[in-house]
Design a protein around this motif. Sequence first.
Motif, PDB file in Angstrom:
ATOM      1  N   GLY A  55       0.783  -1.222   0.000  1.00  0.00           N
ATOM      2  CA  GLY A  55       0.000   0.000   0.000  1.00  0.00           C
ATOM      3  C   GLY A  55       0.814   1.270   0.000  1.00  0.00           C
ATOM      4  O   GLY A  55       0.267   2.345  -0.272  1.00  0.00           O
ATOM      5  N   CYS A  56       2.111   1.174   0.305  1.00  0.00           N
ATOM      6  CA  CYS A  56       2.957   2.369   0.339  1.00  0.00           C
ATOM      7  C   CYS A  56       3.612   2.594  -1.028  1.00  0.00           C
ATOM      8  O   CYS A  56       3.393   1.839  -1.970  1.00  0.00           O
ATOM      9  N   ALA A  57       4.409   3.640  -1.126  1.00  0.00           N
ATOM     10  CA  ALA A  57       5.020   4.009  -2.405  1.00  0.00           C
ATOM     11  C   ALA A  57       5.937   2.902  -2.912  1.00  0.00           C
ATOM     12  O   ALA A  57       6.483   2.112  -2.126  1.00  0.00           O
ATOM     13  N   GLY A  58       6.108   2.863  -4.218  1.00  0.00           N
ATOM     14  CA  GLY A  58       6.970   1.872  -4.844  1.00  0.00           C
ATOM     15  C   GLY A  58       8.401   2.345  -4.958  1.00  0.00           C
ATOM     16  O   GLY A  58       8.710   3.541  -4.838  1.00  0.00           O
ATOM     17  N   GLN A  81      -4.958   1.393   0.659  1.00  0.00           N
ATOM     18  CA  GLN A  81      -5.300   2.719   0.143  1.00  0.00           C
ATOM     19  C   GLN A  81      -6.793   2.871  -0.113  1.00  0.00           C
ATOM     20  O   GLN A  81      -7.271   3.999  -0.216  1.00  0.00           O
ATOM     21  N   ARG A  82      -7.521   1.787  -0.180  1.00  0.00           N
ATOM     22  CA  ARG A  82      -8.967   1.893  -0.334  1.00  0.00           C
ATOM     23  C   ARG A  82      -9.567   2.687   0.818  1.00  0.00           C
ATOM     24  O   ARG A  82     -10.510   3.453   0.625  1.00  0.00           O
ATOM     25  N   LEU A 101      -1.337   6.048   2.901  1.00  0.00           N
ATOM     26  CA  LEU A 101      -0.263   5.065   2.779  1.00  0.00           C
ATOM     27  C   LEU A 101       0.689   5.414   1.646  1.00  0.00           C
ATOM     28  O   LEU A 101       1.898   5.191   1.749  1.00  0.00           O
ATOM     29  N   THR A 102       0.153   5.953   0.561  1.00  0.00           N
ATOM     30  CA  THR A 102       1.004   6.232  -0.599  1.00  0.00           C
ATOM     31  C   THR A 102       2.030   7.319  -0.329  1.00  0.00           C
ATOM     32  O   THR A 102       3.017   7.438  -1.067  1.00  0.00           O
ATOM     33  N   LEU A 103       1.841   8.112   0.728  1.00  0.00           N
ATOM     34  CA  LEU A 103       2.788   9.169   1.069  1.00  0.00           C
ATOM     35  C   LEU A 103       4.008   8.626   1.797  1.00  0.00           C
ATOM     36  O   LEU A 103       4.989   9.346   1.995  1.00  0.00           O
ATOM     37  N   ILE A 104       3.955   7.360   2.213  1.00  0.00           N
ATOM     38  CA  ILE A 104       5.068   6.737   2.912  1.00  0.00           C
ATOM     39  C   ILE A 104       6.013   6.118   1.891  1.00  0.00           C
ATOM     40  O   ILE A 104       5.609   5.285   1.081  1.00  0.00           O
ATOM     41  N   ARG A 105       7.273   6.544   1.929  1.00  0.00           N
ATOM     42  CA  ARG A 105       8.267   6.089   0.966  1.00  0.00           C
ATOM     43  C   ARG A 105       9.232   5.124   1.654  1.00  0.00           C
ATOM     44  O   ARG A 105      10.109   5.563   2.410  1.00  0.00           O
TER      45      ARG A 105
END
Length: 275
Positions: free
Chosen positions: A14-17, A48-49, A54-58
């Motif tokens: 769910g976090c950044a790639g 992320q649903r 979560l996507t802001l976590i790198r």
Amino acid sequence: MPVVTALTYYPVKGCAGVPVDQARLTPAGLAHDRSFMVVSEEGVFRTQRRDPRLTLIRPGVTHDGTRLTLQADDFEPLALDVDTSGPARPVELFGNAYRGIDQGDTVAEWLSSVLGAPSRLVRVPPDHERVTDGRTPGTSGYADSSAVHLLSRATLDLLNEKLRERGADPLPMNRFRPNIVVDGWPEPHTEDRAHHLTLGSAELGYTKLAVRCAVTMVDQATAARSGPEPLRTLAGYRRAAQGGVVFGTKYAVLRPGKVSVGDEVVVGEWGEPER
């Protein structure tokens, strides 16, 4: 000639790639892909649903997987030694019971602050024996289903053409969070029919089409969520017989190996699309 044009693994589900030029393809997918998962205090996975932040976590993980770093704007970076031998606790992923090794209170507090909800971090235990379903059985860490998600540039180009026709903005590839991007197939959705692939020294076997969800409506750079695109447009031409919409394909790893950007993608077996 179809070639690999991008490789991305997602250490924390769910976090950044993390984009890379080359990667080791293990039985569970790209090395370290979805090895960690953020869960509630009750052990239910965060996605992320429901938690688009979560996507802001790198995340970043060392080559040997022993050290994990987490970064997010406006928060102090966090680095921790990965616990691979502690007791495993029950966790839940899509209603299925698994286990995960809790990574401690410090990272739990950091994640809870970033996400604004009590959270903990778990890692796949060494004896994780998950069996994934689909046409070709395999395994994976905490991925939604199969080990590898592949998407072609032509497939995204067709969607963006249809979005423009509706007056909507085109979408970047990261909105769909693929592990492998292929360019050079002239027809959109060629991956639906590519049932055996060789790329680099690795081989993949087709498992299923990728059913899309509300995560596709989350901007991966800002965590802003809006709709109804792209699901509305996809529903007009990519609705699956079993329900939902499909976009891209999932694969199991038949032979581990190394894969690099620029590798030719060789189709060893073609099949009929499932739709």
